[in-house]
Design an enzyme around this catalytic site. Structure first.
Site, PDB file in Angstrom:
ATOM      1  N   GLU A   3      12.983  -3.272  -6.445  1.00 45.85           N
ATOM      2  CA  GLU A   3      12.491  -3.450  -5.080  1.00 45.85           C
ATOM      3  C   GLU A   3      13.232  -2.442  -4.210  1.00 45.85           C
ATOM      4  O   GLU A   3      14.449  -2.538  -4.035  1.00 45.85           O
ATOM      5  CB  GLU A   3      12.735  -4.876  -4.594  1.00 45.85           C
ATOM      6  CG  GLU A   3      11.949  -5.942  -5.342  1.00 45.85           C
ATOM      7  CD  GLU A   3      10.501  -6.046  -4.894  1.00 45.85           C
ATOM      8  OE1 GLU A   3      10.110  -5.321  -3.955  1.00 45.85           O
ATOM      9  OE2 GLU A   3       9.760  -6.861  -5.470  1.00 45.85           O
TER      10      GLU A   3
ATOM     11  N   HIS B 211       1.257  -3.050  -5.998  1.00 47.17           N
ATOM     12  CA  HIS B 211       0.854  -3.663  -4.738  1.00 47.17           C
ATOM     13  C   HIS B 211       0.500  -2.565  -3.743  1.00 47.17           C
ATOM     14  O   HIS B 211       1.282  -1.648  -3.494  1.00 47.17           O
ATOM     15  CB  HIS B 211       1.968  -4.567  -4.207  1.00 47.17           C
ATOM     16  CG  HIS B 211       2.175  -5.789  -5.035  1.00 47.17           C
ATOM     17  ND1 HIS B 211       3.402  -6.383  -5.219  1.00 47.17           N
ATOM     18  CD2 HIS B 211       1.283  -6.541  -5.761  1.00 47.17           C
ATOM     19  CE1 HIS B 211       3.276  -7.444  -6.002  1.00 47.17           C
ATOM     20  NE2 HIS B 211       1.992  -7.561  -6.333  1.00 47.17           N
TER      21      HIS B 211
ATOM     22  N   GLU C 288       2.631  -0.752  -0.876  1.00 44.85           N
ATOM     23  CA  GLU C 288       3.989  -0.323  -1.220  1.00 44.85           C
ATOM     24  C   GLU C 288       4.001   1.160  -1.583  1.00 44.85           C
ATOM     25  O   GLU C 288       4.327   1.574  -2.692  1.00 44.85           O
ATOM     26  CB  GLU C 288       4.533  -1.219  -2.331  1.00 44.85           C
ATOM     27  CG  GLU C 288       4.596  -2.676  -1.874  1.00 44.85           C
ATOM     28  CD  GLU C 288       4.960  -3.672  -2.965  1.00 44.85           C
ATOM     29  OE1 GLU C 288       5.363  -3.241  -4.069  1.00 44.85           O
ATOM     30  OE2 GLU C 288       4.845  -4.893  -2.713  1.00 44.85           O
TER      31      GLU C 288
ATOM     32  N   HIS D  79       8.630  -1.410  -6.752  1.00 48.08           N
ATOM     33  CA  HIS D  79       8.019  -2.163  -5.662  1.00 48.08           C
ATOM     34  C   HIS D  79       8.818  -1.933  -4.380  1.00 48.08           C
ATOM     35  O   HIS D  79       9.896  -1.341  -4.392  1.00 48.08           O
ATOM     36  CB  HIS D  79       8.008  -3.664  -5.983  1.00 48.08           C
ATOM     37  CG  HIS D  79       7.038  -4.056  -7.037  1.00 48.08           C
ATOM     38  ND1 HIS D  79       5.816  -4.637  -6.764  1.00 48.08           N
ATOM     39  CD2 HIS D  79       7.100  -3.942  -8.391  1.00 48.08           C
ATOM     40  CE1 HIS D  79       5.168  -4.858  -7.894  1.00 48.08           C
ATOM     41  NE2 HIS D  79       5.928  -4.453  -8.902  1.00 48.08           N
TER      42      HIS D  79
END
Length: 428
Positions: free
Chosen positions: A390, A188, A191, A317
């Site tokens: 994450e 993404h 990020e 991420h």
């Protein structure tokens, strides 16, 4: 190794900001003009707090087309268009508006001295590496450590950029019968902390090889593959104007969410969108995005004599500080292709890694259902022990995607022990 930086002479100080483009495809630049700066429209998004959510209701939020940015306890931070917000309210959700996405980006860019005329990252965030600098780091790594590091490409992005991959191994020029581990970052676009995570892994296992016996043992017994920028077009677009764009997807037409484009349970279960304007748009078909398809092709190529050589994988991420494992497409612990014993291994390894970095470990669908994800494909097709991390921060809005560069060292080093655990587990 990380001494190559943009000099102050190449950075023009930002005087003031006018309008910063919104974070969504509905107000994004025209596909044929990636450098265009869109104006705000009535279709712009806003950030909301939604209290009292769980996996089921968060999945419903995503199905409506809004995007969950983070979850703290049972409270979700959500980005939505006015139409999506109206639909959420009609469905019974209580929305507490925080800020327009444009205003959030305005405030962020002003705070980082961003503005037209700067080069890539804003002046206050020069600790980050843009795509060109990433390639410079990789090239320098090979120059300094050619006996253990080799650079190649997994393929081309939509706009024709090479997607670089670095191999680290004690006999790097040979394809040896050693367990392989893949680390991928920046699927993404916005990020960017994840790219720094991949560079941290590269730096640690090359610069530390000659002096750290534990690192030498790992490098000599594994083949480590690192893809620092899986989505080079989107990542470049997000910073090339000198102002953060809040861009998530690739740059194919209105953009595809490459992490909903993998050919495993693609579009099956309400965990992605069929609307090209949504941030979780899954694409027109599985692997319609070259970024996902080329990385998949690379993984497929690591099947040697019928055996997949890559044994473990982390896709990094931001944000929310989570360790996630498959499946994302179903809330069942076990499903086709996942036995209880296999699921228990994911739980054991994921929990062990989370104990070292303070993240929360959980099955991906405990957050919300996703389909067509990289982790589900890695496990579902190849039985690769595949996790999503994450990273920092634990919660936030648009600003959560752009932590200041002062946190890079702390937040990437925070995952050293977890990376080592996965490398160990690959040989189990």
């Amino acid at each position: 190794m990380f001494s190559s930086r943009r000099t102050a002479a190449t950075i023009a100080a930002a005087a003031c900001l006018l309008l910063i483009p919104a974070a969504q495809a509905g107000v994004s630049a025209a596909p044929d003009d990636p450098a265009a700066t869109p104006a705000a429209t009535a279709g712009g998004t806003a950030v909301y707090t939604v209290p009292d959510t769980d996996s089921r209701t968060r999945t419903e939020i995503n199905r409506i087309g809004a995007q969950i940015l983070s979850v703290a306890g049972n409270s979700a931070t959500v980005e939505a268009t006015p139409e999506q917000a109206e639909e959420l309210r009609a469905a019974g959700f209580a929305l507490q508006k925080q800020q327009d996405a444009i205003s959030a980006l305005d405030q962020l860019n002003l705070g980082r001295q961003a503005g037209p005329g700067t080069s890539a990252f804003p002046p206050d965030d020069q600790g980050y590496h843009d795509f060109d600098e990433v390639n410079q780091v990789l090239d320098q790594t090979v120059a300094d450590h050619g006996d253990i590091a080799a650079k190649s490409s997994v393929g081309k992005s939509f706009e024709g950029r090479d997607i670089p991959v670095l191999k680290i191994s004690g006999n790097v020029g040979q394809d040896e019968a050693e367990p392989e581990v893949l680390f991928s970052c920046n699927q993404h676009a916005r990020e960017h902390l994840t790219t720094e995570m991949c560079l941290r892994i590269i730096n640690r296992f090359t610069d530390g090889y000659a002096s750290d016996p534990a690192i030498k043992e790992i490098v000599d017994s594994r083949e480590i593959w690192i893809v620092p920028v899986s989505n080079p077009d989107g990542s470049t677009y997000d910073v090339e104007s000198g102002e953060y764009q809040g861009w998530r997807k690739n740059r194919q037409d209105t953009g595809t969410d490459t992490n909903r484009n993998w050919d495993y349970q693609w579009g099956c279960c309400g965990g992605s969108s069929d609307d090209p304007n949504d941030e979780t748009y899954r694409g027109s078909a599985p692997f319609s995005s070259p970024e996902a398809s080329e990385l998949a092709r690379f993984v497929d190529s690591r099947v040697v004599d019928g055996v997949q050589q890559i044994k473990a994988h982390i896709d990094f991420h931001t944000f929310s500080e989570l360790v996630l494992w498959p499946y994302g497409y179903t809330d069942a612990d076990t499903a086709e292709g996942m036995t209880q014993e296999e699921y228990d291994r994911f739980v054991r390894v994921g929990t062990e890694m989370a104990q070292t970095n303070g993240y929360t470990p959980e099955q991906s669908s405990d957050l919300y259902v996703t389909d067509g994800s990289v982790n589900d494909w890695m496990w579902g097709k190849h039985k690769i022990l595949s996790f999503t991390f994450e990273m920092y921060p634990s919660s936030g809005g648009i600003d959560g995607f752009y932590p200041p560069d002062e946190v890079i060292e702390r937040e990437t080093q925070r995952n050293d022990a977890a990376v080592d655990i996965l490398l160990r587990e690959a040989g189990a």
